[in-house]
Design a protein around this motif. Structure first.
Motif, PDB file in Angstrom:
ATOM      1  N   VAL B 495       7.015  -4.015  -0.361  1.00  0.00           N
ATOM      2  CA  VAL B 495       5.590  -3.713  -0.264  1.00  0.00           C
ATOM      3  C   VAL B 495       5.274  -2.477  -1.097  1.00  0.00           C
ATOM      4  N   TYR B 496       4.009  -2.334  -1.428  1.00  0.00           N
ATOM      5  CA  TYR B 496       3.528  -1.249  -2.282  1.00  0.00           C
ATOM      6  C   TYR B 496       2.342  -0.655  -1.542  1.00  0.00           C
ATOM      7  N   LYS B 497       2.477   0.565  -1.083  1.00  0.00           N
ATOM      8  CA  LYS B 497       1.473   1.111  -0.177  1.00  0.00           C
ATOM      9  C   LYS B 497       0.958   2.460  -0.632  1.00  0.00           C
ATOM     10  N   LEU B 498      -0.304   2.658  -0.411  1.00  0.00           N
ATOM     11  CA  LEU B 498      -0.929   3.938  -0.714  1.00  0.00           C
ATOM     12  C   LEU B 498      -0.512   4.963   0.337  1.00  0.00           C
ATOM     13  N   VAL B 499       0.056   6.077  -0.108  1.00  0.00           N
ATOM     14  CA  VAL B 499       0.546   7.062   0.857  1.00  0.00           C
ATOM     15  C   VAL B 499      -0.142   8.418   0.725  1.00  0.00           C
ATOM     16  N   SER B 500      -0.858   8.612  -0.357  1.00  0.00           N
ATOM     17  CA  SER B 500      -1.477   9.916  -0.556  1.00  0.00           C
ATOM     18  C   SER B 500      -2.650   9.771  -1.519  1.00  0.00           C
ATOM     19  N   VAL B 501      -3.752  10.431  -1.185  1.00  0.00           N
ATOM     20  CA  VAL B 501      -4.921  10.453  -2.072  1.00  0.00           C
ATOM     21  C   VAL B 501      -5.412  11.877  -2.177  1.00  0.00           C
ATOM     22  N   GLY B 502      -5.550  12.355  -3.371  1.00  0.00           N
ATOM     23  CA  GLY B 502      -6.048  13.713  -3.564  1.00  0.00           C
ATOM     24  C   GLY B 502      -5.205  14.736  -2.824  1.00  0.00           C
ATOM     25  N   GLY B 503      -3.928  14.445  -2.690  1.00  0.00           N
ATOM     26  CA  GLY B 503      -3.042  15.376  -2.009  1.00  0.00           C
ATOM     27  C   GLY B 503      -3.016  15.209  -0.502  1.00  0.00           C
TER      28      GLY B 503
END
Lengths: 639, 639
Positions: B495-503
């Protein structure tokens, strides 16, 4: 259980890429093969993979079809309708035959005789099917812009995502290819052999095949390739590679459609689980042919005209923390130039009413999720979709969706759907539909009742059956891994066998009766009853006159010890001539045409043949002459 | 359970394509998953599939490695050694994290925030391995002529069999791509969005990854991608498509190697069962990395430097009827310019002696088969191979082979092998070896005793174990379908998951704990004991100082309710920086290097971790800070 992929130039015009395919009931199954059936995919012409070459002499021309269609008057048939194939599904079985010409003695620099030969691709199984009526909400297949009105006999560089690496105008093997072969063959290999390889072309190749989308039963050839022996042999692996996966995926898709029934909308979403992007492209194309409605694979839409569809990603939701402020939250009404409304503010107002209705605190729904929904709605007000399970369906996703949907509704827009991707999909869909109904009544927005509910999450045949049960509120079902990798049977055992050399039949006996081949150049016919029902397929030697409608025919069901008679009302030749002496004979069908053929073919099967487990046996029989040839060669140790 | 394939340009330099992968013992398995492990395949750079694009700003440059290697003094560790992963094998699980920068508010024409973001590819499993020592008879991997000495940051058109369809110097999406997207998105989509898509490039993308051939355990990220949110999201499906199958096939190959033991020569022969030629190319490449010795896929040899090997086809045998006469049956001795001998006549003379020895009539062996063997021997006297089961092994194939081998032996040539493709392979091999021994003694040709016996015929793990048992006379084992399609588990759930946005860390909670993600930008380390044994892998926030060798560390095994301490003797950072701001930082390893790493990695595993069924659990743990972040986000509904 396979389906055809795409590749090598000589295969481009071969049309049997995807063929509806079924195993035989009552026979040993390969590992994990619970009865997968096979459905035709797309003709190879829509492929486009590694090493596509352009043989110089493959030119397009018109030529008559391989055989005339014989449709005659109704009659009765005799059985027995028991299966009689000599191979188990998933393993290779007897192929068929074809023509040839030259004598087998020469000073060729190859160790092979220089004769002409015929080989066939065939498989072991019994067909099944289901019919998928066109659904009104389906985006019609886009015209395949990459395909010319009149198909070319070889792939165009721009037709495929993977253009020729080094197209050679000389033949199927480029100078670098031959150079590589020379580097791995023994150093004392005769140099003239490599000249011979360099000079090869496909101008002598003739190809007959089932049209894409046909039903295929065990032992009936999918492809028949005739031509110079060495060239015909070089085509073996590319052809198998093309035919197997496409037919497997089409068959798997047809099984899933059978389980889902005609009403559910099925989306293929398996690109990430394919064997690379080209495998994914084939999967998208042939699952559509097999009965799916659309794919999430944009490239399949762009290159193959497969309808595309999708929802939105969890990462889109989680990318919003809730502190974001839209630069322009104003939205105009759907109907036209009315006053623009602050959608974000409107959503907050609706949220309160929704939370009261649902008995939730107004701060329970995740703010970031709601801001994401609003951003999506501002970007696509006519296509607002809610992904509900990023945080909590009941406490966050659903109220947030409802607030945005109702705010949009106030402006005349209707949300187009919601998706669930975790938990008990069936039960949640029931609950959500219930909420939609009460909210629709409460706020007088009747369209909300029928907002489609889409589900995904590793859905396999068992879960699909559950989701498709009577009373299910699920409307759209996305399937990825389980359509693309065909986990219940991950390969279809197509084989490519030499059946005739220089006009003389050839037969492999081996230690294993299942791996024996059906010798000789053959023709194949489907015999039908007066009501159009399928009676059996018959294989006979190419030189025999075709069966006649209304006339009794004695045949030998494959593997049976006794013959039987059948009197068909209609007779249909199965193999069509597509390439003659390297020239394409007729235009290849479009994806839409092949899909229509597949669905029509499945419709012709009796319900018992469409059973997913232990389907009724469909008979493939040999003519008396062919049976006699098999007996003679077997008794003589293949002479 | 997946392995990485090849594709899209931005993926070319990503090295985690093939990673050795194992499921966890004692956890629910996906459908038909009996414990497949995962082994690293090749870096993406050797890929080359659909839609390879050349981002204009991906330039090569040197940069320091992602993290220094910490090797310190020995210490002791504390357990508990129980597994603690939150996801079951075959399904996606928590990924990891990475950096970011820009604020999340803008007037972007995309509904996504314009922040920088990080996403990770990860999976669920526990690693296993086996070591395959180099074998003396193995053709060394050929230099990959298509790869430059210094790798390019993007695929070269001639490196792949499938060159770019329409390479765009502007970005990952070409104008026709964007045009297609515009045709399928709602008609009121803001036109500026498409301008935004056209202007995208990968210059802001940074990529960390396990080197190809690494062992991967559940929850440890294989890849970490940081960059503009929209670009990072566009990479999701291509990256998964590349990573999954390559790692699956490498893992499957490693399992098969484990079963076969180090002595048997394993050939991959599955091209015809792949999802098209590109899938086959990946299968050949990564099965080699996983421990196979060679492939029958010539293209894999030509493009990837995989050693190629094969035997001969049944169709070659059946193409001879026995009436053929060689245009030149004379063969010179192996040693040099001696008198040429009529090989065909010599074979007939030997046949009589062989038949007497075997108690067969001289007319029993099939004449066409013998003529085929002679033709093959005349063409390749130094590489004569016998395929024995076309008609009958004992009554035809074996005596014919012996006659030709002995005739060749008279001229100083030694046959290189025989192959069986049907029947009981183990038993036949024993019988054939017995005949070889008696014939070798009888005719004083000692080399005949040890002519390699190759077998093939749908060999799966069970049959392989049988063929590899103590005392087996089988030397070479060809596996096709069962290595390429991985039927015991046909997909690996990366899987490919978003783990951080803008720090800021991001976490998906969902209704299903197994689908929760691991938030934040993270670093990963492998802790080793003083003897080099693997203790556990630890994930921590990127800003935390790395674990120090010799210092006690408190960690939270994934899913466990209690922490434990560990004192590593060595600490190895797992993720390496490969691409920084769109620029390749270090040369990609060659296939041979990646294969060596895979075999070395497997050797480091304890035997209990290499068990094929119910392997011992290998622990992946979170640092205290990371565990605290997970707890905080979970309690706060991901805030």
């Amino acid at each position: 259980m396979t389906s055809e992929e795409q590749t090598h130039a000589p295969l481009k015009p071969s049309p049997a890429a995807g063929t509806l395919w079924c195993p035989e009931a009552g026979r040993p199954r390969p590992l994990q093969s619970p009865g997968l059936r096979r459905v035709s995919g797309r003709h190879v012409g829509r492929g486009g993979v590694a090493r596509v070459r352009r043989p110089s002499r493959w030119r397009r021309s018109r030529s008559p079809r391989g055989a005339r269609r014989g449709r005659c008057s109704p009659t009765s048939t005799t059985s027995p309708w028991r299966w009689a194939t000599g191979a188990r599904a998933g393993r290779g079985t007897p192929p068929t035959s074809s023509s040839s010409s030259a004598p087998a003695r020469s000073a060729a620099p190859s160790p092979w005789p220089r004769a002409c030969a015929t080989a066939c691709v065939s498989c072991a199984a019994s067909a099944c099917g289901t019919q998928v009526p066109p659904r009104p909400d389906e985006r019609p297949p886009r015209p395949d812009k990459t395909r010319p009105d009149k198909p070319l006999p070889f792939p165009r560089a721009d037709e495929s995502p993977t253009a020729p690496r080094s197209p050679s105008p000389q033949g199927p093997l480029s100078p670098p290819d031959v150079q590589f072969l020379a580097s791995v063959l023994p150093p004392d290999t005769e140099p003239a052999f490599f000249d011979h390889l360099r000079a090869l072309d496909c101008s002598g190749v003739t190809l007959r095949a089932l049209p894409e989308g046909s039903l295929a039963f065990p032992g009936v050839p999918l492809l028949q390739v005739s031509g110079p022996l060495l060239v015909v042999q070089l085509l073996e692996t590319p052809l198998l590679c093309l035919v197997s996966y496409a037919s497997l995926i089409a068959t798997n898709a047809a099984r899933l459609r059978l389980i889902a029934g005609p009403e559910k909308r099925l989306l293929e979403m398996g690109l990430r689980r394919a064997q690379g992007p080209d495998g994914g492209l084939t999967a998208s194309t042939y699952s559509y042919l097999g009965g799916f409605d659309a794919s999430s694979n944009m490239l399949a839409g762009q290159l193959r005209g497969v309808p595309v569809a999708g929802t939105l990603a969890h990462s889109f939701i989680t990318s919003f923390s809730g502190t974001e402020v839209s630069p322009d939250p104003m939205l105009a009404p759907a109907a036209g130039p009315g006053p623009r409304v602050d959608l974000a503010a409107c959503v907050e107002a609706w949220l309160e009413r929704v939370c009261v209705h649902l008995g939730l605190g107004v701060h329970e729904p995740h703010r970031g999720e709601r801001v994401a929904f609003v951003a999506y709605a501002l970007a696509f007000p006519q296509a607002f979709y809610g992904l509900l399970d990023t945080y909590s369906v009941q406490r966050s996703g659903l109220p947030n969706f409802l607030a945005v949907a109702l705010a949009l509704g106030q402006l005349g827009y209707q949300a187009v759907g919601v998706r669930l991707d975790s938990g008990d999909l069936l039960q949640q869909a029931q609950e959500i539909r219930g909420v939609f109904r009460t909210i629709a009544a409460q706020f007088q927005v009747p369209w909300l009742e029928s907002v489609p509910i889409a589900v995904s999450n590793n859905i396999d045949e068992e879960e699909l059956a559950r989701l498709a049960q009577e009373g299910s509120e699920v409307n759209v079902i996305g399937i990825g891994t389980n359509v693309v990798t065909c986990p219940r049977q991950p390969s279809l055992g197509c084989v490519y066998k030499l059946v005739s050399v220089g006009g003389q039949p050839r037969m492999k006996l081996t230690e294993d009766p299942e791996k024996q081949t059906l010798p000789g150049s053959k023709a194949a016919f489907r015999l039908l009853g007066s009501d159009g029902s399928l009676l059996l397929d018959v294989l006979q030697l190419a030189e025999e006159p075709p069966p006649q409608a209304g006339q009794e025919l004695r045949v030998w069901p494959r593997g049976a010890r006794e013959s039987c008679t059948v009197r068909p009302a209609h007779v249909e030749p199965l193999l069509r001539l597509w390439v003659q002496q390297g020239q394409l004979c007729e235009p290849l069908p479009s994806l839409a045409e092949s899909r229509a053929l597949a669905q029509l073919s499945l419709r012709c099967l009796s319900p018992a043949h469409r059973w997913l487990e232990q389907p009724a046996l469909y008979q493939v029989a040999l003519s008396e002459k062919l049976q006699a040839l098999v007996d003679r060669l077997t008794a003589g140790g293949a002479l």
